[in-house]
Design an enzyme around this catalytic site. Sequence first.
Site, PDB file in Angstrom:
ATOM      1  N   PRO A  31       0.852  -1.190   0.000  1.00 49.50           N
ATOM      2  CA  PRO A  31       0.000   0.000   0.000  1.00 49.50           C
ATOM      3  C   PRO A  31       0.888   1.241   0.000  1.00 49.50           C
ATOM      4  O   PRO A  31       1.851   1.304   0.769  1.00 49.50           O
ATOM      5  CB  PRO A  31      -0.779  -0.120   1.321  1.00 49.50           C
ATOM      6  CG  PRO A  31       0.032  -1.018   2.182  1.00 49.50           C
ATOM      7  CD  PRO A  31       0.881  -1.871   1.294  1.00 49.50           C
ATOM      8  N   SER A  33       0.290   5.361   0.041  1.00 46.36           N
ATOM      9  CA  SER A  33      -0.647   6.464   0.068  1.00 46.36           C
ATOM     10  C   SER A  33      -0.318   7.454  -1.053  1.00 46.36           C
ATOM     11  O   SER A  33       0.834   7.830  -1.235  1.00 46.36           O
ATOM     12  CB  SER A  33      -0.522   7.122   1.441  1.00 46.36           C
ATOM     13  OG  SER A  33      -1.435   8.123   1.563  1.00 46.36           O
ATOM     14  N   CYS A 115       2.665   3.127   9.889  1.00 41.87           N
ATOM     15  CA  CYS A 115       2.849   4.473   9.316  1.00 41.87           C
ATOM     16  C   CYS A 115       3.579   5.377  10.323  1.00 41.87           C
ATOM     17  O   CYS A 115       3.170   5.484  11.477  1.00 41.87           O
ATOM     18  CB  CYS A 115       1.493   5.076   8.945  1.00 41.87           C
ATOM     19  SG  CYS A 115       1.673   6.715   8.241  1.00 41.87           S
ATOM     20  N   ASP A 217      13.354  -2.141   1.242  1.00 37.57           N
ATOM     21  CA  ASP A 217      14.516  -2.216   0.338  1.00 37.57           C
ATOM     22  C   ASP A 217      14.451  -3.338  -0.686  1.00 37.57           C
ATOM     23  O   ASP A 217      15.491  -3.855  -1.096  1.00 37.57           O
ATOM     24  CB  ASP A 217      15.827  -2.357   1.138  1.00 37.57           C
ATOM     25  CG  ASP A 217      16.171  -1.081   1.884  1.00 37.57           C
ATOM     26  OD1 ASP A 217      15.529  -0.046   1.615  1.00 37.57           O
ATOM     27  OD2 ASP A 217      17.071  -1.117   2.741  1.00 37.57           O
ATOM     28  N   SER A 239       7.839  -1.847  -2.553  1.00 37.42           N
ATOM     29  CA  SER A 239       7.227  -0.542  -2.237  1.00 37.42           C
ATOM     30  C   SER A 239       7.799   0.578  -3.097  1.00 37.42           C
ATOM     31  O   SER A 239       7.384   0.750  -4.231  1.00 37.42           O
ATOM     32  CB  SER A 239       7.414  -0.221  -0.758  1.00 37.42           C
ATOM     33  OG  SER A 239       6.878  -1.245   0.028  1.00 37.42           O
ATOM     34  N   ARG A 240       8.803   1.316  -2.559  1.00 40.11           N
ATOM     35  CA  ARG A 240       9.314   2.474  -3.313  1.00 40.11           C
ATOM     36  C   ARG A 240       9.913   2.052  -4.641  1.00 40.11           C
ATOM     37  O   ARG A 240       9.952   2.852  -5.577  1.00 40.11           O
ATOM     38  CB  ARG A 240      10.346   3.239  -2.472  1.00 40.11           C
ATOM     39  CG  ARG A 240       9.704   4.079  -1.372  1.00 40.11           C
ATOM     40  CD  ARG A 240      10.750   4.633  -0.448  1.00 40.11           C
ATOM     41  NE  ARG A 240      11.480   3.556   0.215  1.00 40.11           N
ATOM     42  CZ  ARG A 240      12.603   3.711   0.896  1.00 40.11           C
ATOM     43  NH1 ARG A 240      13.148   4.914   0.992  1.00 40.11           N
ATOM     44  NH2 ARG A 240      13.179   2.675   1.472  1.00 40.11           N
TER      45      ARG A 240
HETATM   46  C1  LIG Z   1       4.861   7.537  -0.568  1.00 38.39           C
HETATM   47  C2  LIG Z   1       4.680   6.408   0.405  1.00 38.39           C
HETATM   48  C3  LIG Z   1       3.391   6.098   0.836  1.00 38.39           C
HETATM   49  C4  LIG Z   1       3.195   5.031   1.726  1.00 38.39           C
HETATM   50  N1  LIG Z   1       1.923   4.719   2.105  1.00 38.39           N
HETATM   51  C5  LIG Z   1       1.703   3.633   2.889  1.00 38.39           C
HETATM   52  C6  LIG Z   1       0.375   3.224   3.235  1.00 38.39           C
HETATM   53  O1  LIG Z   1      -0.634   3.832   2.836  1.00 38.39           O
HETATM   54  N2  LIG Z   1       0.253   2.126   4.030  1.00 38.39           N
HETATM   55  C7  LIG Z   1       1.329   1.411   4.483  1.00 38.39           C
HETATM   56  O2  LIG Z   1       1.165   0.416   5.190  1.00 38.39           O
HETATM   57  N3  LIG Z   1       2.584   1.780   4.167  1.00 38.39           N
HETATM   58  C8  LIG Z   1       2.794   2.850   3.375  1.00 38.39           C
HETATM   59  N4  LIG Z   1       4.080   3.187   3.024  1.00 38.39           N
HETATM   60  C9  LIG Z   1       5.198   2.321   3.447  1.00 38.39           C
HETATM   61  C10 LIG Z   1       5.515   1.260   2.379  1.00 38.39           C
HETATM   62  O3  LIG Z   1       4.391   0.432   2.124  1.00 38.39           O
HETATM   63  C11 LIG Z   1       6.714   0.381   2.783  1.00 38.39           C
HETATM   64  O4  LIG Z   1       6.419  -0.253   3.996  1.00 38.39           O
HETATM   65  C12 LIG Z   1       7.999   1.178   2.928  1.00 38.39           C
HETATM   66  O5  LIG Z   1       8.148   2.077   1.855  1.00 38.39           O
HETATM   67  C13 LIG Z   1       9.234   0.269   3.038  1.00 38.39           C
HETATM   68  O6  LIG Z   1       9.529  -0.420   1.863  1.00 38.39           O
HETATM   69  P1  LIG Z   1      10.671   0.102   0.816  1.00 38.39           P
HETATM   70  O7  LIG Z   1      11.937   0.300   1.600  1.00 38.39           O
HETATM   71  O8  LIG Z   1      10.769  -1.025  -0.177  1.00 38.39           O
HETATM   72  O9  LIG Z   1      10.148   1.359   0.225  1.00 38.39           O
HETATM   73  C14 LIG Z   1       4.305   4.284   2.189  1.00 38.39           C
HETATM   74  C15 LIG Z   1       5.599   4.613   1.765  1.00 38.39           C
HETATM   75  C16 LIG Z   1       5.792   5.656   0.882  1.00 38.39           C
HETATM   76  C17 LIG Z   1       7.186   5.986   0.423  1.00 38.39           C
END
Ligand SMILES: Cc1cc2nc3c(=O)[nH]c(=O)nc-3n(C[C@H](O)[C@H](O)[C@H](O)COP(=O)(O)O)c2cc1C
Length: 353
Positions: A31, A33, A115, A217, A239-240
């Site tokens: 997810p 946002s 969050c 990551d 995610s990102r």
């Molecule tokens: C722009 C943005 C919006 C996010 N929105 C949510 C969200 O709505 N719900 C949630 O559980 N995590 C949210 N996250 C967290 C990501 O789902 C994820 O847990 C986090 O980015 C770590 O993974 P990564 O290092 O691969 O990015 C958000 C992260 C980002 C950068």
Amino acid sequence: MVTLSPALKARLALPLKIGQFEVNSRVLQSPLSGVTDLVFRRLVRRYAPTSMMYTEMVNATGLHYVKQLPKIMEIDPNERPISIQLFDCRPDFLAEAAQMAVEEGADTVDINMGCPVNKITKNGGGSSLLRQPEVAEAIVRSVVKAVDVPVTVKTRIGWSDKEINAVEFAQRMQDAGAQMLTLHGRTRAQGYNGPARWEWIARVKEVLSIPVIANGDIFSVEAAVRCLEMTGADGVMCSRGTLGYPFLVGEVDHFLKTGELRQPPSPVERLQCARDHLEMLWEYKGERGIRQARKHMTWYAKGFPDAADLRGKLAVIENLEQGLNLIDQAIERLQYLSWGSAEAETPQLVEAW
Ligand SMILES: Cc1cc2nc3c(=O)[nH]c(=O)nc-3n(C[C@H](O)[C@H](O)[C@H](O)COP(=O)(O)O)c2cc1C
């Protein structure tokens, strides 16, 4: 060169079981946002048709008072598997919201307990629940009682380095009835900085019997494989790495199923995807869609000559025509420079985010 060991392939060959619900992919789209609306999910599904996706997080208190389904909670009747994510600190409001989510067609309901944003944590939601495990437990119990689809939790490893409580917290969520736990390997204090600490995911996986999904990551196939090997997790959540790159979930899924690397998209193919994204946002949200598209467009425009110039222009588009013209001109230029071929260098643009 990344390889898929027979042991890992065998471990992940069966469907992911979330309670009674089965998913034929071990790679999930997180997810996000402001990002994972119905349009973005449709793009991710082009390349990962069997993966689990999540809506943006929805505020249960808002739903309680407004009683009207917000656009971020909308599900396309054909999109499956799909989870609606909720956040709040009130077990009763969350139970009510979960029932609305199921009516909308959610296959599972996910509770956000990770969050880090102040606006959310100061009201008792998101990662602040890591400091209120009794409230988190009451939430899970209340939602499990209210709906007949699996209830899942997404959280972090702790509030800060001094308060890492992932193992006890996860165990408590499982005991309360959660059917899957996604763990982002960072503390709330870390925000999105520093590496995700996958070792904590391994520790949690050791003690839980429900599926554990590793998050943090996962920017490439190679990272996904390394994380799965290191943690023993039942799946990974991207995610990102998917921002401006809705190909990632499909690339990882394809590799885990076949051991073969999918040819990454050329810069022209990425821009064609950006073009579709822009058009679909316009159709779905109108003017607001164009404003929201600006950030997406700048994420796509990376890793080719003059990308910075294009980003600057896409960041301020006012309407559909302007955006499409900019993208079409860039595609034409890249084709002239032969950047449209599959052989063209595709820099790891997602790592740079
Ligand atoms: C722009 C943005 C919006 C996010 N929105 C949510 C969200 O709505 N719900 C949630 O559980 N995590 C949210 N996250 C967290 C990501 O789902 C994820 O847990 C986090 O980015 C770590 O993974 P990564 O290092 O691969 O990015 C958000 C992260 C980002 C950068």
